[in-house]
Design an enzyme around this catalytic site. Structure first.
Site, PDB file in Angstrom:
ATOM      1  N   GLU A  28     -16.788 -45.635 -38.147  1.00  0.00           N
ATOM      2  CA  GLU A  28     -16.487 -44.271 -38.049  1.00  0.00           C
ATOM      3  C   GLU A  28     -16.975 -44.061 -36.651  1.00  0.00           C
ATOM      4  O   GLU A  28     -18.409 -43.885 -36.095  1.00  0.00           O
ATOM      5  CB  GLU A  28     -17.024 -43.779 -38.823  1.00  0.00           C
ATOM      6  CG  GLU A  28     -16.844 -41.391 -38.489  1.00  0.00           C
ATOM      7  CD  GLU A  28     -17.241 -41.163 -39.646  1.00  0.00           C
ATOM      8  OE1 GLU A  28     -18.937 -40.873 -39.717  1.00  0.00           O
ATOM      9  OE2 GLU A  28     -16.946 -39.904 -39.750  1.00  0.00           O
TER      10      GLU A  28
ATOM     11  N   LYS B 187     -29.245 -25.572 -44.734  1.00  0.00           N
ATOM     12  CA  LYS B 187     -29.850 -26.209 -43.940  1.00  0.00           C
ATOM     13  C   LYS B 187     -29.160 -26.559 -42.177  1.00  0.00           C
ATOM     14  O   LYS B 187     -28.177 -27.100 -42.724  1.00  0.00           O
ATOM     15  CB  LYS B 187     -30.423 -27.290 -43.884  1.00  0.00           C
ATOM     16  CG  LYS B 187     -32.154 -27.301 -42.827  1.00  0.00           C
ATOM     17  CD  LYS B 187     -31.436 -28.231 -41.430  1.00  0.00           C
ATOM     18  CE  LYS B 187     -30.024 -29.196 -41.596  1.00  0.00           C
ATOM     19  NZ  LYS B 187     -30.606 -29.420 -40.331  1.00  0.00           N
TER      20      LYS B 187
ATOM     21  N   GLU C 264     -28.825 -29.030 -36.668  1.00  0.00           N
ATOM     22  CA  GLU C 264     -30.208 -28.456 -35.468  1.00  0.00           C
ATOM     23  C   GLU C 264     -29.074 -28.518 -34.317  1.00  0.00           C
ATOM     24  O   GLU C 264     -29.679 -28.304 -32.640  1.00  0.00           O
ATOM     25  CB  GLU C 264     -30.894 -29.962 -34.969  1.00  0.00           C
ATOM     26  CG  GLU C 264     -31.038 -31.201 -34.866  1.00  0.00           C
ATOM     27  CD  GLU C 264     -30.486 -31.901 -36.037  1.00  0.00           C
ATOM     28  OE1 GLU C 264     -30.034 -31.286 -36.988  1.00  0.00           O
ATOM     29  OE2 GLU C 264     -30.802 -32.488 -35.737  1.00  0.00           O
TER      30      GLU C 264
ATOM     31  N   CYS D 118     -14.062 -35.071 -40.277  1.00  0.00           N
ATOM     32  CA  CYS D 118     -14.138 -36.146 -41.285  1.00  0.00           C
ATOM     33  C   CYS D 118     -12.978 -36.825 -41.831  1.00  0.00           C
ATOM     34  O   CYS D 118     -12.580 -37.382 -42.446  1.00  0.00           O
ATOM     35  CB  CYS D 118     -14.937 -35.387 -42.478  1.00  0.00           C
ATOM     36  SG  CYS D 118     -14.458 -34.110 -43.557  1.00  0.00           S
TER      37      CYS D 118
ATOM     38  N   PHE E  14     -23.145 -30.813 -37.570  1.00  0.00           N
ATOM     39  CA  PHE E  14     -22.523 -30.460 -36.856  1.00  0.00           C
ATOM     40  C   PHE E  14     -21.041 -29.726 -36.478  1.00  0.00           C
ATOM     41  O   PHE E  14     -21.031 -28.807 -35.698  1.00  0.00           O
ATOM     42  CB  PHE E  14     -23.072 -31.347 -35.261  1.00  0.00           C
ATOM     43  CG  PHE E  14     -22.654 -32.193 -35.495  1.00  0.00           C
ATOM     44  CD1 PHE E  14     -20.991 -31.799 -34.360  1.00  0.00           C
ATOM     45  CD2 PHE E  14     -22.297 -33.393 -35.503  1.00  0.00           C
ATOM     46  CE1 PHE E  14     -20.335 -32.283 -33.910  1.00  0.00           C
ATOM     47  CE2 PHE E  14     -21.518 -34.199 -35.350  1.00  0.00           C
ATOM     48  CZ  PHE E  14     -20.206 -33.819 -33.884  1.00  0.00           C
TER      49      PHE E  14
HETATM   50  P1  NAD Z   1     -25.458 -36.113 -39.941  1.00  0.00           P
HETATM   51  O1  NAD Z   1     -25.899 -37.091 -40.776  1.00  0.00           O
HETATM   52  O2  NAD Z   1     -26.700 -36.996 -38.651  1.00  0.00           O
HETATM   53  O3  NAD Z   1     -26.344 -35.435 -39.935  1.00  0.00           O
HETATM   54  C1  NAD Z   1     -26.142 -34.322 -41.275  1.00  0.00           C
HETATM   55  C2  NAD Z   1     -27.099 -33.016 -42.104  1.00  0.00           C
HETATM   56  O4  NAD Z   1     -28.094 -33.726 -42.110  1.00  0.00           O
HETATM   57  C3  NAD Z   1     -27.923 -32.369 -40.290  1.00  0.00           C
HETATM   58  O5  NAD Z   1     -28.076 -31.120 -40.940  1.00  0.00           O
HETATM   59  C4  NAD Z   1     -28.876 -33.205 -39.819  1.00  0.00           C
HETATM   60  O6  NAD Z   1     -29.834 -32.604 -39.491  1.00  0.00           O
HETATM   61  C5  NAD Z   1     -29.574 -34.206 -41.404  1.00  0.00           C
HETATM   62  N1  NAD Z   1     -30.033 -35.212 -41.154  1.00  0.00           N
HETATM   63  C6  NAD Z   1     -30.451 -36.279 -39.797  1.00  0.00           C
HETATM   64  N2  NAD Z   1     -30.373 -37.599 -40.153  1.00  0.00           N
HETATM   65  C7  NAD Z   1     -31.475 -37.312 -41.441  1.00  0.00           C
HETATM   66  C8  NAD Z   1     -32.013 -37.998 -42.224  1.00  0.00           C
HETATM   67  N3  NAD Z   1     -32.719 -39.717 -41.599  1.00  0.00           N
HETATM   68  N4  NAD Z   1     -32.438 -37.051 -43.429  1.00  0.00           N
HETATM   69  C9  NAD Z   1     -32.506 -36.584 -43.714  1.00  0.00           C
HETATM   70  N5  NAD Z   1     -31.615 -35.004 -43.461  1.00  0.00           N
HETATM   71  C10 NAD Z   1     -31.444 -36.082 -41.998  1.00  0.00           C
HETATM   72  O7  NAD Z   1     -24.015 -36.029 -40.138  1.00  0.00           O
HETATM   73  P2  NAD Z   1     -23.836 -34.933 -38.624  1.00  0.00           P
HETATM   74  O8  NAD Z   1     -23.215 -35.893 -37.263  1.00  0.00           O
HETATM   75  O9  NAD Z   1     -24.019 -33.641 -37.771  1.00  0.00           O
HETATM   76  O10 NAD Z   1     -22.158 -34.464 -39.235  1.00  0.00           O
HETATM   77  C11 NAD Z   1     -21.079 -36.001 -38.613  1.00  0.00           C
HETATM   78  C12 NAD Z   1     -20.927 -36.311 -39.593  1.00  0.00           C
HETATM   79  O11 NAD Z   1     -20.408 -35.744 -41.329  1.00  0.00           O
HETATM   80  C13 NAD Z   1     -19.905 -38.097 -39.872  1.00  0.00           C
HETATM   81  O12 NAD Z   1     -20.079 -38.950 -40.123  1.00  0.00           O
HETATM   82  C14 NAD Z   1     -18.181 -36.605 -40.755  1.00  0.00           C
HETATM   83  O13 NAD Z   1     -17.819 -38.340 -41.085  1.00  0.00           O
HETATM   84  C15 NAD Z   1     -19.209 -36.600 -41.600  1.00  0.00           C
HETATM   85  N6  NAD Z   1     -18.178 -35.549 -41.892  1.00  0.00           N
HETATM   86  C16 NAD Z   1     -18.321 -35.849 -43.135  1.00  0.00           C
HETATM   87  C17 NAD Z   1     -17.183 -34.776 -44.243  1.00  0.00           C
HETATM   88  C18 NAD Z   1     -17.192 -35.218 -45.619  1.00  0.00           C
HETATM   89  O14 NAD Z   1     -16.109 -34.595 -46.470  1.00  0.00           O
HETATM   90  N7  NAD Z   1     -17.274 -35.896 -45.952  1.00  0.00           N
HETATM   91  C19 NAD Z   1     -17.058 -33.486 -43.610  1.00  0.00           C
HETATM   92  C20 NAD Z   1     -17.624 -33.166 -42.332  1.00  0.00           C
HETATM   93  C21 NAD Z   1     -18.437 -34.409 -42.058  1.00  0.00           C
END
Ligand code: NAD
Length: 480
Positions: free
Chosen positions: A369, A165, A168, A273, A141
């Site tokens: 985090e 994808k 959401e 991140c 997100f």
């Molecule tokens: P998230 O893991 O909750 O969701 C990421 C994606 O995965 C979304 O599209 C979501 O719909 C999907 N998803 C969620 N749960 C799932 C599951 N159980 N199975 C399959 N798909 C699933 O992450 P978020 O809250 O949207 O984003 C924040 C996180 O992203 C933080 O931890 C941040 O550090 C990380 N991030 C990392 C980087 C990097 O380069 N390392 C860059 C941006 C964000």
């Protein structure tokens, strides 16, 4: 809340060049998209199923798209502000950063020529890059355009078709961006959007036509996706969460260090991140501490440049507040308390900059985090203690040393465990053509980094061709 009774627009998938409702409309479920400013529902995002993934599929152009991204920068920024909560400057900067990868992808025909070598008399070897076919990107997100742009331009410029994808929580921005792709003349089916959550992600990863998956999000899900793809023998590159350490040496420039640290931990309300989340001060350095407290306390909530926006949702806000409460109970000092923003607002998901001075290295806030505008400070007795704390953290995205001495900088850079390091830079994000990526629990999968040449490597395989065009292979009548 009954979403189906909510008077807010329903978002559609984007498949084969058209916006379409998900298959099985009778049983389709929607999730609420809220604006973090007030918490009000602004749209309904469909939870697609494996039926929708079956419909998706196909390749390129890009220069016109780059032009359209810039021409629509204000409109796209407004969408990011609405659904994510970034301030205007942050929203525009994130679009510009995404456009950098488009520029890199535009140059790929010049950059990705293969090798050719005479390896023996009349025998040459060369290699060419071959696209994988259908590839998929699952995105988080926190950067509604920038993170999708880490993969989309390179994937399609190297000849693949992409299924994206979006999160959401922020489905509106990329739904508009694919309209710009269409306007730029992209062939139907080259970029498709499937909205949804876990089920849609699993269906994408499992689909036999999908050859490779990139994921960006939390470490827990990055690990799940990696294991799922590995079981199926698929390429996967999954970037996870982060806990980034900045170290202030006794000789750091107090003015630049304090400004940078505060910008790093409060920018995008700490939802980056690459954001600073731990500051390790070598010695007590009261002057630096005071300057950080004074700068963080002066920040105001809002959407204008320099103001701090809300965090994404109630769940995120509760998690952040929990870490502050637990730290306080454990004896840490809350030097700047952002909980006052939460208490004074009746709607939305607001938390102000929070600075915690820990006296116990075991405090959870120093290790997990938090993903909010919270800075944990710990005063170290030596540079060895500072590097030990950084090295013991399981993540490995970013680390930075603030110093005015080259030798101190070199000492830390040689020892940091993070994949992206900075010297006097609070958010050390590499620019194209350098790739982006951490190590340890910040990156899963068995592949190189994302963006830049890492992206090219991920989205292609190399066909090696050995050729013999000696006289002996010619028709005898054509021999010279
Ligand atoms: P998230 O893991 O909750 O969701 C990421 C994606 O995965 C979304 O599209 C979501 O719909 C999907 N998803 C969620 N749960 C799932 C599951 N159980 N199975 C399959 N798909 C699933 O992450 P978020 O809250 O949207 O984003 C924040 C996180 O992203 C933080 O931890 C941040 O550090 C990380 N991030 C990392 C980087 C990097 O380069 N390392 C860059 C941006 C964000």
């Amino acid at each position: 809340m009954d979403l189906l009774n909510v008077d807010s627009p329903r978002i559609q998938n984007f498949i084969n060049g058209k916006y379409v409702d998900p298959v099985e409309t009778a049983s389709i479920k929607y999730t609420a998209v809220t604006t973090p400013h007030t918490g009000k529902v602004i749209a309904q995002c469909p939870i697609s199923t494996s039926k929708d993934v079956e419909e998706a599929d196909r390749v390129q152009f890009l220069i016109r798209f780059h032009h359209l991204l810039n021409a629509h920068i204000d409109e796209l920024a407004e969408l990011i502000i609405l659904e994510h909560g970034k301030n205007k400057a942050e929203a525009i900067a994130s679009i510009a950063k995404g456009a950098e990868t488009v520029e890199y992808a535009m140059s790929l025909p010049q950059l990705i020529q293969g090798k050719l070598l005479d390896v023996s008399r009349g025998v040459t070897c060369h290699d060419t890059r071959v696209p994988l076919g259908v590839v998929a990107s699952i995105v988080p997100f926190n950067f509604p355009i920038m993170v999708p742009m880490w993969t989309l331009p390179i994937a399609i410029a190297t000849g693949n078709t992409l299924i994206l994808k979006p999160s959401e929580k922020v489905p509106l921005t990329m739904t508009r961006v694919v309209g710009l792709l269409k306007e730029a003349g992209i062939p139907d089916g080259v970029v498709n959007i499937i909205h949804g959550t876990e089920n849609a992600v699993n269906a994408i990863a499992d689909h036999p036509d999908v050859k490779a998956v990139t994921f960006v999000g939390t470490s827990h899900v990055a690990n799940l996706i990696t294991e799922r793809c590995h079981k199926l023998g698929k390429r996967v590159l999954a970037l996870g969460g982060a806990k980034n350490h900045l170290v202030a040496a006794p000789d750091c420039n107090i003015e630049t260090t304090s400004t940078d640290v505060v910008n790093s931990f409060t920018g995008c309300a700490g939802q980056r991140c690459m954001a600073a989340s731990v500051l390790l001060i070598i010695g007590s350095h009261e002057e630096l501490l005071n300057r950080i407290v004074s700068k963080a306390s002066s920040l105001q909530p809002g959407s204008k440049p320099g103001e701090i926006g809300p965090v994404i949702d109630q769940q995120s806000l509760n998690k952040i507040l929990g870490y502050i409460d637990v730290s306080e109970k454990a004896g840490a000092k809350i030097l700047v308390d952002g909980r006052s923003w939460t208490q004074s607002r009746i709607e939305g998901f607001w938390i102000g900059p929070t600075v915690i001075l820990h006296n116990n290295k075991e405090d959870k806030a120093l290790h997990d985090e938090i993903f909010g505008p919270v800075l944990s400070i710990y005063q170290c007795s030596s540079k060895e203690e500072a590097i030990e704390i950084e090295n013991n953290n399981p993540y490995g995205n970013a680390a930075c040393i603030y110093t005015t001495t080259g030798a101190t900088a070199e000492w830390f850079i040689a020892r940091f465990s993070a994949g992206m390091c900075g010297v006097n830079i609070g958010v050390p994000v590499p620019r194209e053509p350098f790739s982006f990526g951490g190590i340890n629990r910040s990156k899963f999968g068995n592949f190189v980094d994302i963006t830049g040449d890492g992206g090219v490597e991920f989205f292609t395989w190399r066909r090696k061709v050995t050729t013999r065009w000696g006289q002996e292979n010619l028709d005898p009548k054509l021999r010279m």
